[in-house]
Design a protein around this motif. Sequence first.
Motif, mmCIF file in Angstrom:
data_model
loop_
_atom_site.group_PDB
_atom_site.id
_atom_site.type_symbol
_atom_site.label_atom_id
_atom_site.label_comp_id
_atom_site.label_asym_id
_atom_site.label_seq_id
_atom_site.Cartn_x
_atom_site.Cartn_y
_atom_site.Cartn_z
ATOM 1 N N ALA A 110 0.681 -1.350 -0.070
ATOM 2 C CA ALA A 110 0.173 0.023 -0.026
ATOM 3 C C ALA A 110 1.034 1.398 -0.134
ATOM 4 C CB ALA A 110 -0.900 -0.058 1.207
ATOM 5 N N ALA A 111 1.838 1.310 0.789
ATOM 6 C CA ALA A 111 2.924 2.376 0.980
ATOM 7 C C ALA A 111 3.511 2.655 -0.367
ATOM 8 C CB ALA A 111 3.719 2.178 2.031
ATOM 9 N N TRP A 129 2.673 2.012 -3.655
ATOM 10 C CA TRP A 129 1.475 2.517 -4.576
ATOM 11 C C TRP A 129 0.993 3.829 -4.233
ATOM 12 C CZ3 TRP A 129 0.881 1.176 -9.233
ATOM 13 C CH2 TRP A 129 1.334 -0.102 -9.600
ATOM 14 N N GLN A 130 1.224 4.348 -2.768
ATOM 15 C CA GLN A 130 0.829 5.636 -2.361
ATOM 16 C C GLN A 130 2.162 6.506 -2.729
ATOM 17 O OE1 GLN A 130 0.728 5.972 2.164
ATOM 18 N NE2 GLN A 130 -0.032 7.995 1.780
ATOM 19 N N GLU A 131 3.106 5.968 -2.686
ATOM 20 C CA GLU A 131 4.508 6.731 -3.073
ATOM 21 C C GLU A 131 4.472 6.775 -4.695
ATOM 22 O OE1 GLU A 131 6.667 8.507 -1.286
ATOM 23 O OE2 GLU A 131 5.550 7.839 0.382
ATOM 24 N N HIS A 169 1.913 9.599 -5.531
ATOM 25 C CA HIS A 169 2.460 10.922 -4.961
ATOM 26 C C HIS A 169 3.613 11.183 -5.994
ATOM 27 C CE1 HIS A 169 4.953 13.437 -2.089
ATOM 28 N NE2 HIS A 169 4.008 14.048 -2.452
ATOM 29 N N ALA A 197 -3.193 3.164 -9.620
ATOM 30 C CA ALA A 197 -2.962 2.016 -8.715
ATOM 31 C C ALA A 197 -3.888 0.937 -8.834
ATOM 32 C CB ALA A 197 -2.865 2.377 -7.289
#
Length: 187
Positions: free
Chosen positions: A15-16, A18-20, A23, A57
Amino acid sequence: MTRDERPATLAAVEAAVWQELVHAAQDRRHAWRTPVLATGLADGADARVVVLREVDAPTRTLVFYTDTRSGKVAQLLEQPAATVVMWSPALGWQLRCRVQLHLDTQGVSVLSRWARLKLSPAAQDYLSPLPPGSVIDTPTPAVLSRDDRGHFGVIYARVRSLDWLELHPDGHRRARFDAEGARWLQP
């Protein structure tokens, strides 16, 4: 996310990541904004820095823009499997994405992206009368009409696997996410 915020589980790592990625596509200063795209050649590999323009994502897709006359386009048409590599010093994360490339040169998705891009200085990258890598006498860019979308194309990179490596003073970690699932690996 910061280097001190270490995701603890495989699900949290994915999850982190894909969040990055999302971003990075939105923040010009994010280190992952300009990854290396490596494509295959008959005699080896070719690699270049590209700009991450968008990330979807849910479909695990990265989006790049290209001049359709570039070497990477010929390479992806011959061999669509490629690797995208990113490094973030702030996070201490390396990400290797094995991807399947697809080129789009027409249709609504290309035209809508061009409509936004043509208002920026980057539009000139796709309007040159000469293909990328052409020998020129002087480095003076040609000024062309922005009404024509020139040689603008969109590359979709569908992520088949993610290999995440975290370099951290408290211990390095590595994980892989692909069709076989998620698993920790020896760094």
